[in-house]
Write an enzyme that holds these catalytic residues in place. Structure first.
Site, PDB file in Angstrom:
ATOM      1  N   CYS A  40       0.774  -1.252   0.000  1.00 52.99           N
ATOM      2  CA  CYS A  40       0.000   0.000   0.000  1.00 52.99           C
ATOM      3  C   CYS A  40       0.804   1.301   0.000  1.00 52.99           C
ATOM      4  CB  CYS A  40      -0.940   0.017   1.196  1.00 52.99           C
ATOM      5  SG  CYS A  40      -2.244  -1.204   1.046  1.00 52.99           S
TER       6      CYS A  40
HETATM    7  N1  LIG Z   1      -3.609  -4.906   2.044  1.00 52.16           N
HETATM    8  C1  LIG Z   1      -3.893  -3.950   2.887  1.00 52.16           C
HETATM    9  O1  LIG Z   1      -3.335  -3.886   3.994  1.00 52.16           O
HETATM   10  C2  LIG Z   1      -4.895  -2.875   2.523  1.00 52.16           C
HETATM   11  C3  LIG Z   1      -5.373  -2.025   3.534  1.00 52.16           C
HETATM   12  C4  LIG Z   1      -6.316  -1.074   3.209  1.00 52.16           C
HETATM   13  C5  LIG Z   1      -6.742  -0.896   1.893  1.00 52.16           C
HETATM   14  N2  LIG Z   1      -6.235  -1.707   0.908  1.00 52.16           N
HETATM   15  C6  LIG Z   1      -6.747  -1.509  -0.467  1.00 52.16           C
HETATM   16  O2  LIG Z   1      -7.781  -2.482  -0.694  1.00 52.16           O
HETATM   17  C7  LIG Z   1      -7.733  -2.920  -2.052  1.00 52.16           C
HETATM   18  C8  LIG Z   1      -7.543  -4.432  -2.071  1.00 52.16           C
HETATM   19  O3  LIG Z   1      -6.302  -4.719  -1.454  1.00 52.16           O
HETATM   20  P1  LIG Z   1      -5.889  -6.196  -1.021  1.00 52.16           P
HETATM   21  O4  LIG Z   1      -4.582  -6.073  -0.323  1.00 52.16           O
HETATM   22  O5  LIG Z   1      -7.029  -6.861  -0.365  1.00 52.16           O
HETATM   23  O6  LIG Z   1      -5.634  -6.825  -2.461  1.00 52.16           O
HETATM   24  P2  LIG Z   1      -5.460  -8.373  -2.804  1.00 52.16           P
HETATM   25  O7  LIG Z   1      -4.636  -8.396  -4.036  1.00 52.16           O
HETATM   26  O8  LIG Z   1      -5.061  -9.136  -1.596  1.00 52.16           O
HETATM   27  O9  LIG Z   1      -6.970  -8.806  -3.161  1.00 52.16           O
HETATM   28  C9  LIG Z   1      -7.680  -8.314  -4.264  1.00 52.16           C
HETATM   29  C10 LIG Z   1      -8.525  -9.458  -4.794  1.00 52.16           C
HETATM   30  O10 LIG Z   1      -9.330  -8.980  -5.876  1.00 52.16           O
HETATM   31  C11 LIG Z   1      -9.480 -10.045  -6.786  1.00 52.16           C
HETATM   32  N3  LIG Z   1      -9.976  -9.542  -8.063  1.00 52.16           N
HETATM   33  C12 LIG Z   1      -9.328  -8.820  -9.022  1.00 52.16           C
HETATM   34  N4  LIG Z   1     -10.135  -8.531 -10.040  1.00 52.16           N
HETATM   35  C13 LIG Z   1     -11.339  -9.079  -9.731  1.00 52.16           C
HETATM   36  C14 LIG Z   1     -12.588  -9.107 -10.389  1.00 52.16           C
HETATM   37  N5  LIG Z   1     -12.785  -8.531 -11.581  1.00 52.16           N
HETATM   38  N6  LIG Z   1     -13.618  -9.769  -9.791  1.00 52.16           N
HETATM   39  C15 LIG Z   1     -13.455 -10.371  -8.597  1.00 52.16           C
HETATM   40  N7  LIG Z   1     -12.278 -10.359  -7.912  1.00 52.16           N
HETATM   41  C16 LIG Z   1     -11.242  -9.719  -8.476  1.00 52.16           C
HETATM   42  C17 LIG Z   1      -8.096 -10.662  -6.846  1.00 52.16           C
HETATM   43  O11 LIG Z   1      -8.110 -11.981  -7.378  1.00 52.16           O
HETATM   44  C18 LIG Z   1      -7.698 -10.619  -5.375  1.00 52.16           C
HETATM   45  O12 LIG Z   1      -8.026 -11.821  -4.680  1.00 52.16           O
HETATM   46  C19 LIG Z   1      -6.611  -2.147  -2.728  1.00 52.16           C
HETATM   47  O13 LIG Z   1      -7.157  -0.999  -3.351  1.00 52.16           O
HETATM   48  C20 LIG Z   1      -5.727  -1.746  -1.561  1.00 52.16           C
HETATM   49  O14 LIG Z   1      -5.004  -0.567  -1.834  1.00 52.16           O
HETATM   50  C21 LIG Z   1      -5.346  -2.705   1.214  1.00 52.16           C
END
Ligand SMILES: NC(=O)c1ccc[n+]([C@@H]2O[C@H](COP(=O)([O-])OP(=O)(O)OC[C@H]3O[C@@H](n4cnc5c(N)ncnc54)[C@H](O)[C@@H]3O)[C@@H](O)[C@H]2O)c1
Length: 412
Positions: A248
């Protein structure tokens, strides 16, 4: 009990879904990646691939925590837009009742209203504010403590398209013990970026102070421990070391810098935050070079690969640039991490992976500590006796000085 769908079942998706299950709701996890769904199993919840989602009825809210990576500093909305289009033409179109679409991804201000709502309306043939609601509800969890943070947040931010949308989401969060901030959508988008950018700034700031303290013979932790007692400063994110990693901070600061440029506003502090962080892992390489000289054929033990403790996530971990640099200079690397070995193997299949910290250290010419895993704090002086040369450089301040002598901190 309401029926909720989480589209994107990664780190944030799982915390969101499991958190709402713990609060008594029914949750369907959806993901484009079948492996992710298989790993989730189906105990206590349903899993569903995107193409079957339209068969689900009676849904009150769709949560969208989809990956939003950056390439060359610019946010890539392709995954999120794909999911939104699919939702619009499928489940949203078919769902007969009023429901809300909740953007959980971190996205630059104006993305939800400028790009996502038009897509939802186009593909569903429905009208936001009339047929369905929209909220932007950023997540602030820490990886490695995701579910715990989701359930016990410092605050819940609801960016609402209209009052009805916000009321629906506020109801779902009514059992949480946290202040709920209700605002408009672009403010909610900005709150997330500003929060992450501030935390990243704190880390780069303290690393800069640490680098200076090192040159002046001052222990930066003596400085930051005293600074942290000031309520205006607070002790969190004041741990000097080899820099921040994770999925992030870099991406969000880059995206905000890029957004800032796009409206003709130069974000000087944010650019400096990224510059300091990019250079910080090289401090440990420089120190090692001074102690070891040439790296060729030298055996270097790396303790810790994950970007932080309690996770197997190596995305943007400082250990990556450090290992790459050492490998390029001919060093033999032996690593150990309690969780992140498999993920690092995908990037560096050619280096050695030990079963334990003690095994990694054996016969090493140098040892670098790069993740603050608690177990490294239990290492004792004798554990390092098996080293060929006793060069230990600490990047995270996790070794216990009362148990291990003769090691040096990267910026203390
Ligand atoms: N990781 C963190 O600590 C954190 C904290 C706060 C906010 N965020 C934000 O949250 C969002 C997600 O982050 P994350 O770390 O959970 O990502 P991640 O990569 O762990 O998970 C995202 C998921 O989305 C799925 N995906 C992608 N395209 C898709 C579609 N068309 N249909 C269905 N599923 C789909 C992927 O397969 C994946 O499993 C990002 O914008 C990130 O910046 C992350």
């Amino acid at each position: 009990m309401e029926k909720l769908v989480v589209i994107g079942s990664g780190v944030v998706g799982q915390a969101t879904g499991k958190g709402f299950i713990a609060m008594g709701h029914e949750v369907v996890f959806c993901d484009i990646n079948p492996e992710t769904l298989a790993k989730l199993g189906s105990q206590g919840h349903k899993v569903c691939p995107p193409e079957l989602l339209e068969q689900e009825q009676g849904i009150k809210a769709f949560f969208l925590p989809i990956s939003t990576p950056t390439v060359d500093g610019k946010i890539q909305l392709g995954f999120l837009k794909g999911a939104v289009a699919n939702l619009g033409m499928g489940a949203l179109k078919k769902n007969n009742d009023y429901c809300i679409v909740v953007v959980r991804s971190t996205v630059p201000p104006n993305t939800t209203e400028g790009s996502l709502i038009p897509l939802l309306e186009k593909y569903s043939g429905k009208k936001a504010g009339k047929d369905f609601g929209v909220c932007m509800n950023p997540e602030f969890l820490r990886e490695g403590r995701a579910l715990e943070d989701f359930i016990n947040p410092d605050r819940i931010v609801i960016g609402e398209y209209d009052k009805r949308s916000g009321d629906r989401l506020a109801e779902l969060y009514s059992g949480f013990n946290a202040p709920i901030i209700r605002t408009n959508i672009k403010t909610a988008e900005m709150i997330k970026y500003a929060s992450n950018a501030f935390l990243a700034t704190k880390i780069s700031f303290v690393n800069e102070i640490g680098n200076l303290c090192k040159k002046l013979g001052i222990d930066v932790y003596d400085v930051t421990n005293a600074m942290g007692l000031d309520k205006r400063i607070a002790p969190h994110f004041l741990q000097a070391g080899v820099g921040f990693g994770g999925s992030c901070f870099r991406k969000d600061v880059e995206a905000l810098t890029h957004k800032s440029k796009s409206v003709n506003n130069e974000a000087r502090v944010l650019s400096a935050v990224l510059d300091v962080n990019a250079l910080q892992p090289m401090k440990i390489i420089d120190m090692l070079g001074q102690k070891l000289g040439d790296f060729n054929k030298k055996r270097v033990a790396i303790l810790g690969l994950a970007f932080k403790d309690n996770t197997d996530d190596v995305r943007d971990s400082p250990s990556i640039s450090i290992i790459r640099n050492l490998v390029d200079q001919g060093a033999d690397i032996v690593c150990y991490d309690p969780k992140a070995e498999n993920n690092m193997k995908k990037l560096f299949p050619q280096i050695a992976y030990a079963e334990s910290a003690v095994d990694a250290i054996k016969n090493a010419d140098a040892c670098l500590v790069l993740t603050a895993w608690k177990e490294f704090g239990k290492l004792k002086d004798q554990d390092f006796d098996s080293m060929r040369q006793r060069i230990i450089i600490e990047g995270r301040r996790v070794l216990d000085r009362t148990k291990v002598r003769d090691f040096e901190g990267v910026c203390w």
